[in-house]
Design an enzyme around this catalytic site. Structure first.
Site, PDB file in Angstrom:
ATOM      1  N   ASN A 149      40.162  44.745  27.543  1.00  0.00           N
ATOM      2  CA  ASN A 149      40.189  45.678  27.838  1.00  0.00           C
ATOM      3  C   ASN A 149      39.989  47.419  27.146  1.00  0.00           C
ATOM      4  OD1 ASN A 149      41.138  46.073  31.502  1.00  0.00           O
ATOM      5  ND2 ASN A 149      42.831  45.715  30.887  1.00  0.00           N
TER       6      ASN A 149
ATOM      7  N   GLU B  20      44.829  36.010  29.183  1.00  0.00           N
ATOM      8  CA  GLU B  20      44.902  36.446  26.960  1.00  0.00           C
ATOM      9  C   GLU B  20      46.285  36.368  27.112  1.00  0.00           C
ATOM     10  OE1 GLU B  20      43.466  40.571  27.374  1.00  0.00           O
ATOM     11  OE2 GLU B  20      42.433  39.898  25.290  1.00  0.00           O
TER      12      GLU B  20
ATOM     13  N   SER C 139      47.908  45.750  31.825  1.00  0.00           N
ATOM     14  CA  SER C 139      46.835  45.492  30.920  1.00  0.00           C
ATOM     15  C   SER C 139      46.654  46.072  29.659  1.00  0.00           C
ATOM     16  CB  SER C 139      45.873  46.025  32.629  1.00  0.00           C
ATOM     17  OG  SER C 139      45.959  45.676  33.386  1.00  0.00           O
TER      18      SER C 139
ATOM     19  N   HIS D 270      48.391  37.656  30.880  1.00  0.00           N
ATOM     20  CA  HIS D 270      47.282  38.139  31.187  1.00  0.00           C
ATOM     21  C   HIS D 270      46.110  37.945  32.291  1.00  0.00           C
ATOM     22  CE1 HIS D 270      44.091  42.233  30.544  1.00  0.00           C
ATOM     23  NE2 HIS D 270      45.030  42.177  31.928  1.00  0.00           N
TER      24      HIS D 270
HETATM   25  N1  LIG Z   1      43.711  45.316  39.232  1.00  0.00           N
HETATM   26  C1  LIG Z   1      43.280  44.131  38.217  1.00  0.00           C
HETATM   27  O1  LIG Z   1      42.065  44.246  38.559  1.00  0.00           O
HETATM   28  C2  LIG Z   1      44.099  43.717  36.897  1.00  0.00           C
HETATM   29  C3  LIG Z   1      43.714  42.703  35.839  1.00  0.00           C
HETATM   30  C4  LIG Z   1      44.696  42.147  35.105  1.00  0.00           C
HETATM   31  C5  LIG Z   1      45.837  42.987  34.823  1.00  0.00           C
HETATM   32  N2  LIG Z   1      46.576  44.091  35.474  1.00  0.00           N
HETATM   33  C6  LIG Z   1      47.879  44.973  35.556  1.00  0.00           C
HETATM   34  O2  LIG Z   1      48.516  43.725  36.400  1.00  0.00           O
HETATM   35  C7  LIG Z   1      49.442  44.391  37.348  1.00  0.00           C
HETATM   36  C8  LIG Z   1      49.630  44.816  38.916  1.00  0.00           C
HETATM   37  O3  LIG Z   1      48.518  45.460  38.848  1.00  0.00           O
HETATM   38  P1  LIG Z   1      47.563  45.481  40.339  1.00  0.00           P
HETATM   39  O4  LIG Z   1      46.193  46.047  40.498  1.00  0.00           O
HETATM   40  O5  LIG Z   1      48.331  44.415  40.832  1.00  0.00           O
HETATM   41  O6  LIG Z   1      49.237  46.464  40.810  1.00  0.00           O
HETATM   42  P2  LIG Z   1      48.874  47.040  42.748  1.00  0.00           P
HETATM   43  O7  LIG Z   1      49.092  48.736  42.805  1.00  0.00           O
HETATM   44  O8  LIG Z   1      48.168  46.564  42.808  1.00  0.00           O
HETATM   45  O9  LIG Z   1      50.228  46.586  43.209  1.00  0.00           O
HETATM   46  C9  LIG Z   1      51.486  45.821  42.610  1.00  0.00           C
HETATM   47  C10 LIG Z   1      53.034  45.802  42.985  1.00  0.00           C
HETATM   48  O10 LIG Z   1      54.002  46.286  42.955  1.00  0.00           O
HETATM   49  C11 LIG Z   1      55.607  46.544  43.238  1.00  0.00           C
HETATM   50  N3  LIG Z   1      56.300  47.399  42.163  1.00  0.00           N
HETATM   51  C12 LIG Z   1      56.076  47.868  41.654  1.00  0.00           C
HETATM   52  N4  LIG Z   1      57.471  48.461  41.153  1.00  0.00           N
HETATM   53  C13 LIG Z   1      57.953  47.037  41.275  1.00  0.00           C
HETATM   54  C14 LIG Z   1      59.326  47.100  41.354  1.00  0.00           C
HETATM   55  N5  LIG Z   1      60.920  47.639  40.031  1.00  0.00           N
HETATM   56  N6  LIG Z   1      59.618  45.645  42.146  1.00  0.00           N
HETATM   57  C15 LIG Z   1      59.274  44.524  42.449  1.00  0.00           C
HETATM   58  N7  LIG Z   1      57.733  45.741  42.704  1.00  0.00           N
HETATM   59  C16 LIG Z   1      57.499  46.613  42.514  1.00  0.00           C
HETATM   60  C17 LIG Z   1      54.296  47.488  44.357  1.00  0.00           C
HETATM   61  O11 LIG Z   1      54.735  48.254  45.810  1.00  0.00           O
HETATM   62  C18 LIG Z   1      52.979  46.585  44.390  1.00  0.00           C
HETATM   63  O12 LIG Z   1      52.847  46.467  44.875  1.00  0.00           O
HETATM   64  C19 LIG Z   1      49.477  45.659  36.003  1.00  0.00           C
HETATM   65  O13 LIG Z   1      50.448  46.381  35.163  1.00  0.00           O
HETATM   66  C20 LIG Z   1      47.792  45.939  35.832  1.00  0.00           C
HETATM   67  O14 LIG Z   1      47.344  46.758  34.777  1.00  0.00           O
HETATM   68  C21 LIG Z   1      46.010  44.203  36.244  1.00  0.00           C
END
Ligand SMILES: NC(=O)c1ccc[n+]([C@@H]2O[C@H](COP(=O)([O-])OP(=O)(O)OC[C@H]3O[C@@H](n4cnc5c(N)ncnc54)[C@H](O)[C@@H]3O)[C@@H](O)[C@H]2O)c1
Length: 294
Positions: free
Chosen positions: A189, A151, A118, A139
């Protein structure tokens, strides 16, 4: 492009895997944590059932989508055949850097490497990896099966061919890609998070309550949901990390996470994913009650 690997099966990873599989791609979803994989599988099934009920997918497409999905804690076999690897792991620079450095030596030479970050700079990540020309930001937005936008963030080193492939791929997912240059928080963001942060600051100053702030932004600005409910959906920990990255990357204190946001994260009140954020989702997730005493 045919074979996709999604790394990280949290809030975003399950949605990303869902849309790739639904649109005909062989998709492997990988996480270190088996429980996260099981949760992701259950969420995808629940979301497909909802789409079926609304007439958005047929029973046949639902089954085909499920048939194209693999859930693995060890992804090396899929990585060797991947056309695109997209990481949606925890928003942490070192974690993402390690993921790309682990997969790049194994993946085929044509593979595109995308990050769903993000806020982390593509160029900053590119410096730390062996094939920066094949790295791009893809994104997605939450919930991925519903949200129309991707994005697309091209870094300084990203080749035009990789950008074009990513735009074409986005179209195949029936989504709209918008290409932007790299900067902390990109466009989405950079504009959204200061609003979320300001809503939390106004709440902490007692200017208005949770419901009141959200109602004002919904009814007055025609936002589909208020900023506090949106923060709960995104994850308060994710909001905090994005603000921190923009704070340091853009060197401007206006992006510093407000103390109430930091406090909530420290208390483990992360939003929908932990059951409680500014609202409590544990009793009726569709009609959450306010969880804040000012
Ligand atoms: N939550 C949102 O609304 C949103 C929106 C757009 C982008 N993002 C981005 O998406 C990404 C994930 O966010 P999220 O909200 O899904 O996070 P989350 O915390 O729900 O999930 C992250 C997952 O990654 C796993 N993980 C960590 N290290 C790992 C590795 N080395 N190998 C495999 N799996 C691994 C964790 O076990 C976890 O299940 C982030 O970069 C975040 O900025 C989030």
């Amino acid at each position: 492009m045919r074979n996709i690997v999604v790394i990280g099966a949290g809030t975003m990873g399950n949605g990303i895997a869902h849309v790739f599989a639904q649109n005909g791609f062989e998709t492997t979803l990988n996480d270190l944590n088996e429980i996260q994989l099981q949760k992701a599988k259950a969420t995808i099934l629940k979301n497909l059932d909802r789409q079926l009920l609304k007439g958005k997918v047929s029973e046949e497409l639902k089954l085909k989508t499920l048939g194209r999905l693999q859930f693995v804690t060890q992804a090396n076999r899929a990585i060797k055949q991947a056309d695109l690897i997209i990481e949606a792991a925890t928003e942490n620079f070192e974690i993402k850097k390690k993921i790309f450095n682990d997969v790049m030596p194994i993946a085929p030479s044509h593979c595109v490497f995308a990050t769903n970050t993000s806020s982390i700079s593509i160029d900053k990540l590119a410096v730390e990896i062996s094939q920066p020309e094949r790295l791009i930001g893809m994104h997605f937005f939450n919930p991925v099966p519903v949200m129309q936008l991707v994005e697309i963030i091209k870094g300084e080193k990203t080749t035009p061919e990789v950008t074009k492939k990513t735009e074409e791929l986005t179209l195949k997912l029936n989504k709209t890609g918008v290409v932007v240059n790299d900067a902390p928080g990109f466009i989405s963001n950079r504009i959204l998070m200061p609003m979320v942060n300001e809503a939390i600051e106004a709440l902490s100053q007692g200017v208005a309550g949770v419901k009141e702030i959200d109602t004002i932004m919904q009814l007055g600005m025609a936002h589909p949901m208020g900023p506090l409910r949106l923060a709960d959906l995104i994850g308060l920990d994710v909001c905090k990390s994005i603000l921190e990255i923009m704070h340091s990357g853009l060197e401007n204190d206006k992006y510093a996470p407000t103390p109430l946001l930091v406090k909530r994260v420290d208390e483990g009140k992360l939003g929908i994913k932990s059951g409680i954020g500014f609202y409590n989702y544990t009793i009726d997730p569709k009609n959450p009650t306010v969880d804040f005493k000012g």
